[in-house]
Design a protein around this motif. Structure first.
Motif, mmCIF file in Angstrom:
data_model
loop_
_atom_site.group_PDB
_atom_site.id
_atom_site.type_symbol
_atom_site.label_atom_id
_atom_site.label_comp_id
_atom_site.label_asym_id
_atom_site.label_seq_id
_atom_site.Cartn_x
_atom_site.Cartn_y
_atom_site.Cartn_z
ATOM 1 N N GLY A 83 3.806 13.950 89.526
ATOM 2 C CA GLY A 83 3.629 13.875 88.089
ATOM 3 C C GLY A 83 3.371 12.446 87.633
ATOM 4 N N CYS A 84 2.801 12.328 86.441
ATOM 5 C CA CYS A 84 2.622 11.017 85.824
ATOM 6 C C CYS A 84 3.456 11.019 84.546
ATOM 7 C CB CYS A 84 1.147 10.762 85.491
ATOM 8 S SG CYS A 84 0.895 9.130 84.735
ATOM 9 N N TYR A 85 4.386 10.082 84.449
ATOM 10 C CA TYR A 85 5.374 10.075 83.370
ATOM 11 C C TYR A 85 5.084 8.981 82.338
ATOM 12 C CZ TYR A 85 7.032 12.405 87.502
ATOM 13 O OH TYR A 85 7.077 13.218 88.617
ATOM 14 N N ASP A 86 3.856 8.501 82.399
ATOM 15 C CA ASP A 86 3.405 7.458 81.475
ATOM 16 C C ASP A 86 2.206 8.010 80.704
ATOM 17 O OD1 ASP A 86 2.586 5.221 80.130
ATOM 18 O OD2 ASP A 86 2.613 3.899 81.884
ATOM 19 N N ALA A 87 2.316 8.101 79.383
ATOM 20 C CA ALA A 87 1.263 8.693 78.543
ATOM 21 C C ALA A 87 -0.016 7.884 78.535
ATOM 22 C CB ALA A 87 1.770 8.870 77.117
ATOM 23 N N GLN B 155 5.539 17.860 82.286
ATOM 24 C CA GLN B 155 6.248 18.758 81.365
ATOM 25 C C GLN B 155 7.683 19.020 81.843
ATOM 26 O OE1 GLN B 155 5.025 19.330 78.590
ATOM 27 N NE2 GLN B 155 2.815 19.722 78.652
ATOM 28 N N ALA B 156 7.839 19.202 83.141
ATOM 29 C CA ALA B 156 9.176 19.470 83.686
ATOM 30 C C ALA B 156 10.118 18.292 83.445
ATOM 31 C CB ALA B 156 9.073 19.785 85.177
ATOM 32 N N SER B 157 9.592 17.071 83.604
ATOM 33 C CA SER B 157 10.441 15.885 83.406
ATOM 34 C C SER B 157 10.823 15.723 81.935
ATOM 35 C CB SER B 157 9.710 14.631 83.891
ATOM 36 O OG SER B 157 8.587 14.338 83.073
ATOM 37 N N ILE B 158 9.899 16.032 81.032
ATOM 38 C CA ILE B 158 10.168 15.866 79.603
ATOM 39 C C ILE B 158 11.294 16.793 79.135
ATOM 40 C CG2 ILE B 158 9.207 16.197 77.287
ATOM 41 C CD1 ILE B 158 6.475 15.303 78.479
ATOM 42 N N VAL B 159 11.208 18.086 79.489
ATOM 43 C CA VAL B 159 12.221 19.028 79.010
ATOM 44 C C VAL B 159 13.578 18.785 79.674
ATOM 45 C CG1 VAL B 159 10.518 20.774 78.412
ATOM 46 C CG2 VAL B 159 11.514 20.782 80.710
ATOM 47 N N ALA B 160 13.554 18.379 80.941
ATOM 48 C CA ALA B 160 14.827 18.154 81.646
ATOM 49 C C ALA B 160 15.536 16.896 81.158
ATOM 50 C CB ALA B 160 14.586 18.067 83.153
#
Length: 416
Positions: A142-146, A122-127
Motif C-alpha cells: 500500500g501507499c500511505y502518502d496521498a 483503505q485498510a490502513s485508514i480504517v484500522a
C-alpha cells in the motif's frame, strides 16, 4: 465453499455497494481490492482459493467490498471533491459496512482489514482511525502518502485520510497508542522498482509507529519482490497464520474480564437462591420444632417407660425417672411438682454429708422407697421436715455400736 452476494444500499455514498461473503463463520475479514477493481476480482486472481482451507474450516469469513477509488484516489476532478468522496467512503465502511459485517457474521469479533495496493491504503485508514472497530490490518504494497494521488495538494479532509500525514502529529500520550498495541498492524512491501511508493511510505509508517511506541510489524521483502499478485498471495499465505495466532492471543487476554463478570453473576445466583431457600429452611425448622413439641408427650411417655427400668437399677437416676413419670401422667402434674419439691427438700446438704458410709446408703435406699410406694405415697410420709430429720441423721445410724447407743447426751445434741 459458501458464497453470498449482498447489496448494501449506502445512504452515505448514495449508491448500492456490492459485498461478497465467503464462508459461514470465523473471524470476519473485510477485504479491499486493488484500485478500480470489483469484489469478484479477488476470487478471479486466486486469493479466495489461497485462503480456502481457512474459510472452509470456519477460521475466517471474507467480506469483499466494493470501492470508489476511481472517484477519489484515481479520480481526475477537483481535489476537494475527490478528498470528500474518500471521506464519504471511509464513513460508509465504519458506519454501514461494519454493522453489516457484524450482523452477518454473528461472531461478535472485531473484523480484520485486509487490502492490496490502494486496498491496503483503505485498510490502513480504517484500522488507524477506528481501532475500536477493527482488530487490525494486513496491508500489502500500500501507499500511505496521498501525494501519490494528489501531489502537494492537501486539505483537512485529505489529511484525515493520509496516515503518513496524521501519524507524525500524533503524540505518544494519544489514547489510540495504547489501543494500537492491542491490535495487529502489519505493513509489508517488496523492494523492487514497482514498489517504490509503497517502500517509501512504509518506511515512514515504520518510523512514526516506532516513535509512538507502537509494536507494529513492518516487513520488507527482497529486491526481486514486485507489485504483483504472485507475491501478494505468497505474503498473505505467510503472514495470515501468524496474524491469526496473535489475534487469538490478544483477544484471549480480553476474555478474563468478561469471564469474571459472568462468574460473579453465576456466583451471585446461587447465593440469591440460597437466600431464598433460607426462609423455607427456617420454616421447615420451625415446622420440625412444632412437630417435635407436639410429639413430645408421646415421646416422653415412651422415654418414661424405657427410663423406668434403668431407674430401678440405679438409685442416682430416681429423680430423672420421676420427672419422666410426670410427663407420662399429665393428670397428676399438679401433685408431682410438689413431690419433686418435697424430694428436693428431703435431700438437703446434710443428707450428702452422712452419705459417706456405704452402710448408710443401703439403710436409706431411696430407690426401694420409690418401688414400695407410688410417688403420691412417697410424698405423704416425706412431707414433714421433722420426719426427714429423724430418718436421715447419721447419729441415728450409729447405734449399731453398743457403747455409743446408750449415750443420751448425743440425742440431746441432735435435738438442738
Amino acid at each position: 465453499m459458501d458464497k453470498k452476494n449482498i447489496v448494501c444500499t449506502s445512504s452515505i455514498l448514495g449508491a448500492d455497494m456490492h459485498v461478497i461473503t465467503y464462508g459461514k463463520k470465523g473471524l470476519p475479514v473485510v477485504v479491499f481490492p486493488t484500485q478500480g477493481q470489483e469484489p469478484e476480482s479477488l476470487e478471479e486472481v486466486g486469493v479466495v482459493d489461497e485462503l480456502a482451507d481457512y474459510i472452509d474450516s470456519g477460521v475466517i469469513q471474507l467480506f469483499c467490498t466494493e470501492t470508489v477509488d476511481d472517484e477519489s484516489w484515481g479520480g481526475q476532478g477537483d481535489p476537494a471533491e475527490r478528498a470528500a468522496r474518500q471521506e464519504s467512503y471511509y464513513h460508509y465502511v465504519v458506519d454501514e459496512l461494519v454493522p453489516l459485517v457484524n450482523k452477518v457474521s454473528k461472531s461478535g469479533a472485531r473484523p480484520l482489514a485486509l487490502g492490496f495496493d490502494a486496498g491496503a491504503t483503505q485498510a490502513s485508514i480504517v484500522a488507524l482511525r477506528r481501532p475500536d472497530l477493527f482488530q487490525g490490518c494486513v496491508c500489502l504494497s500500500g501507499c500511505y502518502d496521498a501525494r501519490r494521488y494528489f501531489g502537494d495538494w492537501m486539505d483537512a479532509t485529505l489529511y484525515e485520510n493520509t496516515p503518513c500525514a496524521f501519524l507524525p502529529n500524533m503524540t505518544p500520550e494519544h489514547p489510540y497508542v495504547a489501543v494500537y498495541n492491542q491490535r495487529q498492524l502489519l505493513f509489508c512491501t517488496g523492494q523492487e522498482a514497482s514498489e517504490a511508493d509503497s517502500l517509501r511510505s512504509t518506511r515512514v509508517m515504520d518510523e512514526q509507529l516506532a516513535r509512538l511506541g507502537v509494536e507494529a510489524w513492518c516487513d520488507y521483502w527482497g529486491a526481486d519482490v514486485a507489485h504483483t499478485w504472485f507475491w501478494w498471495k505468497k505474503q498473505l499465505r505467510y503472514f495470515l497464520p501468524i496474524v491469526l495466532a496473535d489475534v487469538e492471543k490478544t483477544t484471549a487476554a480480553e476474555k478474563p474480564a468478561k469471564k469474571r463478570a459472568t462468574t460473579r453473576k453465576k456466583a451471585a445466583a446461587p447465593k440469591a437462591a440460597a437466600a431464598e431457600k433460607k426462609p423455607a429452611a427456617a420454616k421447615a425448622a420451625t415446622a420440625t420444632k412444632t412437630t417435635a413439641k407436639a410429639a413430645a408427650p408421646k415421646k416422653a411417655a415412651t422415654t418414661a417407660k424405657a427410663a423406668a427400668k434403668p431407674a430401678a437399677k440405679k438409685a442416682a437416676t430416681t429423680t430423672k425417672a420421676t420427672a419422666a413419670k410426670v410427663a407420662a401422667a399429665p393428670k397428676k402434674v399438679a401433685a408431682k411438682p410438689a413431690a419433686e419439691k418435697t424430694a428436693k427438700a428431703a435431700t438437703p446438704a446434710k443428707a450428702e454429708k452422712p452419705a459417706a458410709p456405704a452402710k448408710a446408703v443401703k439403710a436409706t435406699a431411696p430407690a426401694k422407697a420409690t418401688k414400695a410406694a407410688t410417688p403420691a405415697k412417697a410424698v405423704k410420709p416425706a412431707a414433714p421436715a421433722k420426719a426427714t430429720k429423724a430418718a436421715v441423721p447419721a447419729k441415728a445410724t450409729k447405734p449399731a455400736t453398743p457403747a455409743k447407743a446408750t449415750k443420751p447426751a448425743t440425742k440431746g445434741k441432735a435435738t438442738k
